[in-house]
Design an enzyme around this catalytic site. Sequence first.
Site, PDB file in Angstrom:
ATOM      1  N   HIS A  33      -0.128   5.026  16.461  1.00  0.00           N
ATOM      2  CA  HIS A  33       0.786   4.073  15.819  1.00  0.00           C
ATOM      3  C   HIS A  33       2.160   4.219  16.451  1.00  0.00           C
ATOM      4  CE1 HIS A  33      -1.957   2.966  12.511  1.00  0.00           C
ATOM      5  NE2 HIS A  33      -2.428   4.189  12.695  1.00  0.00           N
ATOM      6  N   ASN A  40      -1.544  -0.908  12.213  1.00  0.00           N
ATOM      7  CA  ASN A  40      -2.406  -1.699  13.101  1.00  0.00           C
ATOM      8  C   ASN A  40      -3.855  -1.581  12.661  1.00  0.00           C
ATOM      9  OD1 ASN A  40      -3.575   0.702  14.232  1.00  0.00           O
ATOM     10  ND2 ASN A  40      -1.867   0.889  15.657  1.00  0.00           N
ATOM     11  N   PHE A  50       4.896   0.952   8.445  1.00  0.00           N
ATOM     12  CA  PHE A  50       4.876   1.934   7.353  1.00  0.00           C
ATOM     13  C   PHE A  50       5.982   2.963   7.578  1.00  0.00           C
ATOM     14  CE2 PHE A  50       1.846   3.483  10.527  1.00  0.00           C
ATOM     15  CZ  PHE A  50       2.147   4.833  10.647  1.00  0.00           C
ATOM     16  N   LEU A  69      -1.329  10.669  13.464  1.00  0.00           N
ATOM     17  CA  LEU A  69      -1.063   9.256  13.768  1.00  0.00           C
ATOM     18  C   LEU A  69      -0.333   9.076  15.104  1.00  0.00           C
ATOM     19  CD1 LEU A  69       0.067   7.937  10.253  1.00  0.00           C
ATOM     20  CD2 LEU A  69      -2.227   7.970  11.257  1.00  0.00           C
ATOM     21  N   PHE A  86       1.906  10.643   1.759  1.00  0.00           N
ATOM     22  CA  PHE A  86       1.426  10.072   3.009  1.00  0.00           C
ATOM     23  C   PHE A  86       2.427   9.031   3.522  1.00  0.00           C
ATOM     24  CE2 PHE A  86      -2.090   7.337   5.150  1.00  0.00           C
ATOM     25  CZ  PHE A  86      -1.734   7.829   6.397  1.00  0.00           C
ATOM     26  N   ARG A 129       0.865  -1.201   0.000  1.00  0.00           N
ATOM     27  CA  ARG A 129       0.000   0.000   0.000  1.00  0.00           C
ATOM     28  C   ARG A 129       0.889   1.234   0.000  1.00  0.00           C
ATOM     29  NH1 ARG A 129      -2.993   2.158   4.900  1.00  0.00           N
ATOM     30  NH2 ARG A 129      -4.572   3.557   4.081  1.00  0.00           N
ATOM     31  N   GLN A 169       3.489   1.306   3.009  1.00  0.00           N
ATOM     32  CA  GLN A 169       3.196   0.256   3.995  1.00  0.00           C
ATOM     33  C   GLN A 169       3.613  -1.116   3.474  1.00  0.00           C
ATOM     34  OE1 GLN A 169      -0.729   0.560   5.662  1.00  0.00           O
ATOM     35  NE2 GLN A 169      -0.741  -1.526   6.438  1.00  0.00           N
TER      36      GLN A 169
END
Length: 198
Positions: free
Chosen positions: A155, A103, A114, A151, A62, A57, A65
């Site tokens: 995370h 997660n 990521f 985040l 951004f 991904r 991942q």
Amino acid sequence: MGFIQFEKPAQGEEIAIMTTNHGTLKIRLFEEQAPKTVENFKTHVKNGYYNGLIFHRIIKDFMLQGGDPTGTGMGGESIWGKAFPDEFSEEVLNFRGALSMANSGPNTNGSQFFIVQKDSVEEQMLGQLKGASFPDEAVEAYKEHGGTPWLDFRHSVFGQVFEGMDIVDAIANVKTGVQDKPVEDVVIKKLEIVAYEG
């Protein structure tokens, strides 16, 4: 006090070297701030768990991942065979270049991670951080380096790319298709733990 995230590793410190089919990244690991997360990652690396896996991904501006053996975003497990708790520290945040755990909610860490690629934080977001009594120093660092502050404390940050962000940016620019999956595989050819030699 600056953030340790932007300091080079010490001589002899264990770092991760990630060789991809687009180039190589060098990553500092934050054992003190995220001991269990780093133990999980290092053990997986030493066992060859991540070798040959893809970044499944990728979202430009951004993050990238990876770390899922199934390549779907639905798989992967920790070295303990079950999810393990989040580890948060105000000393390491989701700045550009951060290595963070992916997660599916609180305390659901497995093997997926990521790398934050976003290189700026919008003024409005910086204002919200100040309003939410985020430390001034963190707001300044986000302004200077970029990242994904929303985040933080969701995370676990356990590492930082200190060499090869140009490769991260190149990977972020690949063509993606359904569910942000690259059209041509972006492969982690090899991940290894080595002593930093400067």
